[in-house]
Design a protein around this motif. Structure first.
Motif, PDB file in Angstrom:
ATOM      1  N   UNK A 181      76.108  40.360  38.144  1.00 55.55           N
ATOM      2  CA  UNK A 181      75.331  41.351  37.399  1.00 55.55           C
ATOM      3  C   UNK A 181      74.099  40.707  36.764  1.00 55.55           C
ATOM      4  N   UNK A 182      74.274  39.515  36.192  1.00 58.19           N
ATOM      5  CA  UNK A 182      73.140  38.818  35.587  1.00 58.19           C
ATOM      6  C   UNK A 182      72.105  38.454  36.639  1.00 58.19           C
ATOM      7  N   UNK A 183      72.567  37.998  37.806  1.00 54.64           N
ATOM      8  CA  UNK A 183      71.642  37.634  38.878  1.00 54.64           C
ATOM      9  C   UNK A 183      70.824  38.839  39.317  1.00 54.64           C
ATOM     10  N   UNK A 184      71.472  40.000  39.433  1.00 46.93           N
ATOM     11  CA  UNK A 184      70.757  41.220  39.802  1.00 46.93           C
ATOM     12  C   UNK A 184      69.680  41.534  38.768  1.00 46.93           C
ATOM     13  N   UNK A 185      70.030  41.394  37.485  1.00 44.64           N
ATOM     14  CA  UNK A 185      69.062  41.640  36.418  1.00 44.64           C
ATOM     15  C   UNK A 185      67.901  40.667  36.501  1.00 44.64           C
ATOM     16  N   UNK A 186      68.195  39.380  36.774  1.00 42.25           N
ATOM     17  CA  UNK A 186      67.137  38.376  36.897  1.00 42.25           C
ATOM     18  C   UNK A 186      66.213  38.660  38.078  1.00 42.25           C
ATOM     19  N   UNK A 187      66.734  39.366  39.073  1.00 44.16           N
ATOM     20  CA  UNK A 187      65.936  39.726  40.244  1.00 44.16           C
ATOM     21  C   UNK A 187      65.192  41.042  40.045  1.00 44.16           C
ATOM     22  N   UNK A 188      65.336  41.629  38.855  1.00 43.55           N
ATOM     23  CA  UNK A 188      64.656  42.883  38.559  1.00 43.55           C
ATOM     24  C   UNK A 188      65.260  44.069  39.273  1.00 43.55           C
ATOM     25  N   UNK A 189      66.557  44.010  39.552  1.00 44.99           N
ATOM     26  CA  UNK A 189      67.212  45.078  40.308  1.00 44.99           C
ATOM     27  C   UNK A 189      68.452  45.566  39.578  1.00 44.99           C
ATOM     28  N   UNK A 190      68.836  46.794  39.847  1.00 40.85           N
ATOM     29  CA  UNK A 190      70.129  47.292  39.407  1.00 40.85           C
ATOM     30  C   UNK A 190      71.183  46.848  40.412  1.00 40.85           C
ATOM     31  N   UNK A 191      72.374  46.576  39.926  1.00 36.85           N
ATOM     32  CA  UNK A 191      73.490  46.241  40.809  1.00 36.85           C
ATOM     33  C   UNK A 191      74.203  47.534  41.191  1.00 36.85           C
ATOM     34  N   UNK A 192      74.237  47.824  42.465  1.00 37.95           N
ATOM     35  CA  UNK A 192      74.873  49.044  42.947  1.00 37.95           C
ATOM     36  C   UNK A 192      76.227  48.702  43.558  1.00 37.95           C
ATOM     37  N   UNK A 193      77.265  49.376  43.109  1.00 35.19           N
ATOM     38  CA  UNK A 193      78.621  49.165  43.611  1.00 35.19           C
ATOM     39  C   UNK A 193      79.105  50.458  44.256  1.00 35.19           C
ATOM     40  N   UNK A 194      79.499  50.373  45.528  1.00 38.34           N
ATOM     41  CA  UNK A 194      80.008  51.536  46.256  1.00 38.34           C
ATOM     42  C   UNK A 194      81.424  51.213  46.714  1.00 38.34           C
ATOM     43  N   UNK A 195      82.397  51.971  46.255  1.00 31.76           N
ATOM     44  CA  UNK A 195      83.781  51.663  46.582  1.00 31.76           C
ATOM     45  C   UNK A 195      84.671  52.890  46.419  1.00 31.76           C
ATOM     46  N   UNK A 196      85.893  52.752  46.822  1.00 31.16           N
ATOM     47  CA  UNK A 196      86.911  53.791  46.676  1.00 31.16           C
ATOM     48  C   UNK A 196      88.224  53.216  47.144  1.00 31.16           C
ATOM     49  N   UNK A 197      89.289  53.658  46.598  1.00 28.43           N
ATOM     50  CA  UNK A 197      90.586  53.120  46.974  1.00 28.43           C
ATOM     51  C   UNK A 197      90.852  53.353  48.463  1.00 28.43           C
ATOM     52  N   UNK A 198      91.095  52.243  49.162  1.00 28.51           N
ATOM     53  CA  UNK A 198      91.364  52.321  50.592  1.00 28.51           C
ATOM     54  C   UNK A 198      90.127  52.318  51.462  1.00 28.51           C
ATOM     55  N   UNK A 199      88.929  52.218  50.881  1.00 33.42           N
ATOM     56  CA  UNK A 199      87.708  52.303  51.695  1.00 33.42           C
ATOM     57  C   UNK A 199      86.774  51.105  51.523  1.00 33.42           C
ATOM     58  N   UNK A 200      87.283  49.981  51.016  1.00 31.51           N
ATOM     59  CA  UNK A 200      86.448  48.795  50.894  1.00 31.51           C
ATOM     60  C   UNK A 200      85.471  48.883  49.733  1.00 31.51           C
ATOM     61  N   UNK A 201      84.689  47.812  49.567  1.00 31.04           N
ATOM     62  CA  UNK A 201      83.713  47.740  48.477  1.00 31.04           C
ATOM     63  C   UNK A 201      82.389  47.168  48.994  1.00 31.04           C
ATOM     64  N   UNK A 202      81.302  47.761  48.554  1.00 36.53           N
ATOM     65  CA  UNK A 202      79.981  47.251  48.890  1.00 36.53           C
ATOM     66  C   UNK A 202      79.164  47.042  47.629  1.00 36.53           C
ATOM     67  N   UNK A 203      78.475  45.925  47.530  1.00 36.36           N
ATOM     68  CA  UNK A 203      77.569  45.670  46.408  1.00 36.36           C
ATOM     69  C   UNK A 203      76.182  45.421  46.990  1.00 36.36           C
ATOM     70  N   UNK A 204      75.163  45.892  46.291  1.00 36.34           N
ATOM     71  CA  UNK A 204      73.810  45.730  46.831  1.00 36.34           C
ATOM     72  C   UNK A 204      72.788  45.616  45.718  1.00 36.34           C
ATOM     73  N   UNK A 205      71.666  44.985  46.048  1.00 34.38           N
ATOM     74  CA  UNK A 205      70.508  44.873  45.167  1.00 34.38           C
ATOM     75  C   UNK A 205      69.262  45.154  45.986  1.00 34.38           C
ATOM     76  N   UNK A 206      68.159  45.412  45.299  1.00 36.70           N
ATOM     77  CA  UNK A 206      66.889  45.659  45.967  1.00 36.70           C
ATOM     78  C   UNK A 206      65.934  44.520  45.635  1.00 36.70           C
ATOM     79  N   UNK A 207      65.293  43.953  46.658  1.00 41.19           N
ATOM     80  CA  UNK A 207      64.373  42.831  46.509  1.00 41.19           C
ATOM     81  C   UNK A 207      62.960  43.241  46.893  1.00 41.19           C
ATOM     82  N   UNK A 208      61.992  42.596  46.262  1.00 39.99           N
ATOM     83  CA  UNK A 208      60.590  42.827  46.608  1.00 39.99           C
ATOM     84  C   UNK A 208      60.233  41.980  47.828  1.00 39.99           C
TER      85      UNK A 208
END
Length: 413
Positions: A298-325
């Protein structure tokens, strides 16, 4: 929010007058971002981009350099200085006097003055940052020790991986110790390949695989250390829950306005909403771990000027993403001011096709700042973008000898 500095304004004004200081602004670096502690004297706008991206480095602007910045020129400033005071605190001061330099007694005075104005809870923030940095350093050192144990013939491939682990750890340490961002341009794919190899070796499991989808043409403009922190922690989390039959997937895809989305996705059990909240709370994540991996992410995402996006659900895996310039990569910079989203998008697309690196600020003030700090060589203003206030941008571009054009349609570009 930063706490105000407690000092009698009359005393400070008297000191500034005696020293020849026209304006004074105090800042503190917190989680890779600058927070203002106070502002006194003449209004001269924000410090240059270089001060904000590397707050630990001093900067002195001569009279000629001040004349190139519209806000300083308009305020009649002849000298300017960015002075790091230690502990993440720095000051931006200017003077009507050409060749002005603050003496050591003045630096000591400001250090004492601004020590009162650090953000509330800064000790807790420092502790959190120390914990997450220690977590990342531990991962890198563990990887280095693991590879040392496996070395027999000291092959070039083994040494290359070992050097990569040490280089990543050193980069993280420097970023933490210097309390600032170090933005630079670099190719994404080689960095991701290196972090994938490191994560697989750290996971120490047999048969682990990570799929990577990233064009070799993608060049980022970001803090490399922060990006490594995010990628390494995201991969370690993903590898820990992924079945051997379906390893994690790392993907980089372009999004709007010259940016990339970097995502790390696993095929694990996923999490509930409460599980996500618990996992991304400092010190609480992980089973049998320190709990600081997700906090570091989360701190790294903030340092990169991005929000940390978490996409998940029970039984459907987890994805984390950030946006870079994406990087400028040597391209000339164009600033576009247009409040019509469709026309603005079309204008940006046209310019990028012609080889420009573009930015589209939301206001005249932001456009002026971007024009100065990014070294723009062209300004485009849509008629009626912000009413009569666009005259300020046109005037500022004239002061800096940057061509400025108004347009109503794409045919006029």
């Amino acid at each position: 929010m930063a706490a105000p500095v407690h000092m009698d304004s009359a005393d400070l004004s008297a000191w500034m007058k005696a020293e020849g200081v026209a304006s004074l602004s105090g800042f503190v670096s917190r989680r890779g971002r600058l927070e203002r502690l106070g502002e006194w004297g003449t209004a001269v706008g924000e410090p240059p981009l270089g001060c904000q991206s590397s707050p630990h480095l001093p900067l002195v602007l001569s009279r000629v350099e001040c004349m190139r910045l519209a806000e300083l020129k308009a305020a009649g400033q002849q000298s300017a200085e960015w002075i790091p005071l230690g502990g993440g605190v720095a000051v931006w001061l200017t003077s009507f006097e050409s060749g002005f330099r603050l003496n050591q007694a003045g630096v000591l005075f400001l250090r004492l003055l601004l020590s009162e104005g650090r953000p509330a809870g800064s000790e807790a923030v420092a502790t959190s940052r120390a914990n997450t940095a220690a977590h990342d350093i531990r991962n890198q050192l563990s990887l280095a020790l693991l590879r040392l144990e496996r070395l027999e013939g000291c092959s070039d491939e083994s040494l290359r991986s070992l050097r990569g682990a040490h280089r990543a750890g050193r980069s993280m340490c420097n970023s933490f110790l210097e309390c600032g961002r170090a933005y630079d341009e670099f190719a994404l794919r080689p960095l991701l390949e290196e972090e994938i190899r490191s994560a697989i070796a750290s996971a120490a499991g047999s048969g682990l695989r990570v799929a990577l989808k990233c064009s070799s043409d993608f060049v980022a403009y970001a803090d490399e250390a922060a990006l490594r922190r995010f990628t390494q922690n995201a991969l370690l989390n993903a590898l820990s829950v992924s079945p051997l039959t379906a390893g994690p997937r790392v993907e980089v895809a372009p999004v709007a306005n010259g940016r990339f989305r970097l995502s790390v996705t696993d095929a694990g059990p996923g999490m509930s909403a409460r599980g996500v909240e618990r996992a991304y709370k400092s010190g609480a994540s992980g089973i049998g771990s320190t709990g600081f991996g997700t906090d570091s992410m989360s701190q790294a995402a903030s340092d990169l000027g991005s929000k940390l996006r978490v996409s998940t659900g029970q039984g459907s895996g987890t994805g984390v993403s950030i946006v870079l310039q994406s990087a400028r990569d040597g391209k000339p910079v164009a600033v576009v001011l247009d409040r019509d989203p469709l026309r603005r998008s079309a204008a940006l697309q046209r310019l990028r096709e012609e080889g420009w690196w573009c930015t589209a600020p939301a206001s005249v003030e932001a456009a002026i700042g971007a024009m100065e700090r990014l070294g723009a060589t062209q300004v485009l203003v849509a008629r009626g973008s912000s009413g009569s206030s666009t005259a300020e941008l046109i005037e500022a571009s004239g002061d800096l000898d940057i061509p400025c054009r108004e347009y109503s349609s794409l045919a006029e570009l």
